[in-house]
Design an enzyme around this catalytic site. Structure first.
Site, PDB file in Angstrom:
ATOM      1  N   ASP A 128       0.834  -1.201   0.000  1.00 49.57           N
ATOM      2  CA  ASP A 128       0.000   0.000   0.000  1.00 49.57           C
ATOM      3  C   ASP A 128       0.876   1.261   0.000  1.00 49.57           C
ATOM      4  OD1 ASP A 128      -2.898   0.752   0.386  1.00 49.57           O
ATOM      5  OD2 ASP A 128      -2.044   1.851   2.082  1.00 49.57           O
ATOM      6  N   GLU A 172       2.249  -0.108  -4.816  1.00 44.41           N
ATOM      7  CA  GLU A 172       1.197   0.827  -5.222  1.00 44.41           C
ATOM      8  C   GLU A 172       1.839   2.204  -5.385  1.00 44.41           C
ATOM      9  OE1 GLU A 172      -3.176   2.645  -4.003  1.00 44.41           O
ATOM     10  OE2 GLU A 172      -1.633   2.409  -2.489  1.00 44.41           O
TER      11      GLU A 172
HETATM   12  C1  NOJ Z   1      -4.474   2.908  -0.784  1.00 46.39           C
HETATM   13  C2  NOJ Z   1      -5.565   1.893  -0.695  1.00 46.39           C
HETATM   14  O1  NOJ Z   1      -5.729   1.256  -1.922  1.00 46.39           O
HETATM   15  C3  NOJ Z   1      -6.805   2.623  -0.244  1.00 46.39           C
HETATM   16  O2  NOJ Z   1      -7.964   1.841  -0.330  1.00 46.39           O
HETATM   17  C4  NOJ Z   1      -6.569   3.090   1.168  1.00 46.39           C
HETATM   18  O3  NOJ Z   1      -7.675   3.857   1.604  1.00 46.39           O
HETATM   19  C5  NOJ Z   1      -5.299   3.931   1.265  1.00 46.39           C
HETATM   20  N1  NOJ Z   1      -4.197   3.398   0.524  1.00 46.39           N
HETATM   21  C6  NOJ Z   1      -4.862   4.039   2.697  1.00 46.39           C
HETATM   22  O4  NOJ Z   1      -4.352   2.811   3.133  1.00 46.39           O
END
Ligand code: NOJ
Length: 554
Positions: A209, A276
């Site tokens: 993440d 990500e």
């Molecule tokens: C990215 C995640 O994909 C999203 O769903 C989340 O709210 C944020 N990061 C915080 O973890």
């Protein structure tokens, strides 16, 4: 037969061209009757996933969590939230996945914990607590306000004052999601140990993440204003994240994470690090971690989200793919994403016919595609009435179209069962009004459904070496038609995608030039043609074609 090769599976680098299927666990299958999906539900549906023809599943977080951000606020990195099941349920899921030949990728959320995580509970208890430095604490500004201008991605300041100790803590997301201090070695060690916990249980990798957010400016400098900000837009975009994202020091952390995975690598199974990363193409490339000797030591797959934001036009996509392919460091694995739990669904962005075209694009580009559950059914965003909103982003910034509930609605299994077979009780999010026509069993009974298209595309990818691992060569975009080839020599095939709402025609001579003696229609997005082509290739509105030599493999 030309073009017909056995499934090319390279066991030590399956992630180079395998297909990843993202499961949002709250919404896939409820097995225990509480209206929320769970691990046992996922296990029960793995047969469907395997038969679809994908290689791996990525499961969004299922760890113990107060669910302020539906699991992206982790209170224990090494357990399962009782709403989703138990460690035993996880082990059973793992075993079933392995038996079906599916890899399993978990979601690692290292930028922040839940405010209920014991680490934070300790950290906030006093300024001198040994865990104080695990998080980012700062004194108030001279006026008593936040220490600087940093913004939360969910709106409002990225700082919350904790009255007990009189300091602010940083959070790039909700105040219930305090940011860990990744400059502090104990934090790194603790998260790496959590990774090892799951790697020992057999997981094949992690999607990390917001990996590009992990390090923040040591001097806590103000972020500069964003000159391109449009008032009324996403409030977090008011500033440029110069001091809160993509800092050079983050690269050493990416490499450390990769080394943790490599501790568990072997010729049979290499584990994968997926990052990500929402960044322009050139900056994204840094996350492959090329060292001075040209060795890639970072994430094997820094997520490429550029198709999500791209204008849906042949010329634009042509430029994007060329730019991305050209920017890849030598030996780097490309990857493509059409949607996820944070973004509007592809079928809502480009319509039903466009969603078929998008499927063909995603599954014929080079590298590793990631599918978002339900996109293979053509699921659209489901409007959620205000009284039923679940997503904290929508609650904080209502009515701006930023909420993520519409793309997180339950998977549609059976046309004749209550709630599409997702749950026997009231589901946590409602189903769309078109759910019966989109359900899996209904579509399996229809020869030309979008689900059948996905299955055919996935089968073709698996059986055609050109599609699976061949080179990608642009032919160009003529008018509304995007054209490219995959593979070389007799196995070379051509993809034509008509982004326009009108008929188009492509001169076969031009294609012959690109691929000598073609051509048969191997697959149309409309799944109703199978002819040998003569002079020109007629394309119907928003039709995509894969052309190859001889008969379609698979
Ligand atoms: C990215 C995640 O994909 C999203 O769903 C989340 O709210 C944020 N990061 C915080 O973890």
């Amino acid at each position: 037969m030309p073009g017909l090769t056995s499934p090319a599976k390279s066991p030590d680098a399956w992630w180079r061209n395998g297909v990843i299927y993202q499961i949002y666990p709250r919404s896939f299958q409820d097995a225990n009757g509480d209206g929320i999906g769970d691990l046992t539900g996922i296990r029960q549906r793995l047969g469907y996933v395997a038969a679809l023809g994908v290689d791996a599943i990525w499961i969004s977080p299922f760890f113990p969590s107060p669910m302020a951000d539906f699991g992206y606020d982790v209170a224990d990195y090494c357990d399962v939230d009782p709403r989703f099941g138990s460690l035993a349920d996880f082990d059973a899921l793992m075993a079933e996945a392995k038996a079906l030949g599916l890899r399993v990728i978990l979601d690692l959320v290292p930028n922040h914990t839940s405010d209920r995580h014991p680490w934070f509970v300790q950290s906030r208890s006093s300024r001198t607590d040994p865990k104080r430095d695990w998080y980012l604490w700062r004194d108030p500004a001279a006026d008593g306000g936040p220490p600087n201008n940093w913004l939360s991605n969910f709106g409002g300041p990225a700082w919350t004052l904790d009255p007990l100790t009189g300091q602010y803590y940083a959070h790039m997301f909700l105040k219930e999601q305090p940011d860990l201090n990744w400059r502090y070695p104990d934090v790194r060690r603790a998260i790496y140990d959590a990774m090892r916990f799951w790697l020992r249980r057999g997981v094949d990798g992690f999607r990390v993440d917001v990996i590009y957010h992990l390090i923040k400016d040591q001097l806590f400098r103000n972020n500069p204003p964003n000159p391109a900000f449009i008032p009324g837009g996403d409030p977090a975009h008011r500033l440029l994240p110069e001091y809160t994202a993509d800092l050079p020091e983050v690269q050493s952390i990416v490499m450390e994470m990769r080394r943790v995975l490599d501790e568990f690598g072997s010729a049979e199974s290499s584990r994968v690090l997926i990052g990500e990363v929402y960044l322009p193409v050139q900056r994204l490339m840094n996350y492959y971690g090329m060292d001075a000797a040209g060795v890639l030591r970072g994430a094997q797959l820094p997520f490429n989200f550029h198709l999500i934001g791209a204008k849906w036009q042949a010329q634009v996509i042509d430029r994007l793919v060329r730019e991305y392919e050209a920017a890849l460091p030598p030996g780097a694995a490309p990857n493509w994403v059409l949607g996820n739990h944070d973004k509007p669904r592809i079928a809502s962005r480009v319509g039903a016919a466009g969603a078929r075209l998008a499927a063909m694009l995603l599954l014929t580009l080079r590298g590793t595609p990631t599918l978002y559950y339900g996109d293979e059914l053509g699921m659209t965003d489901v409007p959620i009435p205000m009284t039923e909103v679940q997503d904290p982003f929508e609650k904080r910034e209502p009515g701006r179209g930023l909420g993520r509930d519409p793309q997180r609605t339950p998977m549609l299994w059976h046309a004749d069962e209550q709630n599409a077979g997702f749950t026997a009780t009231r589901p946590w999010l409602r189903l769309g009004s078109d759910w019966q026509s989109l359900a899996v069993d209904r579509q399996l009974g229809e020869e030309r459904s979008i689900l059948q298209l996905y299955r055919r595309l996935l089968s073709l990818r698996r059986h055609s070496r050109s599609l699976h691992e061949g080179a990608w060569s642009p032919i160009g975009a003529r008018g509304n038609v995007l054209m490219y080839a995959r593979g070389d020599g007799p196995e070379r095939l051509v993809v034509l995608l008509n982004f326009g709402r009108e008929q188009a025609s492509v001169d076969l001579q031009a294609l012959r030039h690109a691929s000598q003696s073609l051509l048969h229609v191997w697959l149309s997005t409309l799944q109703d043609r199978d002819e040998q082509l003569a002079e020109a290739v007629p394309l119907r509105p928003e039709e995509g074609l894969i052309l190859g030599r001889g008969h379609r493999p698979g």
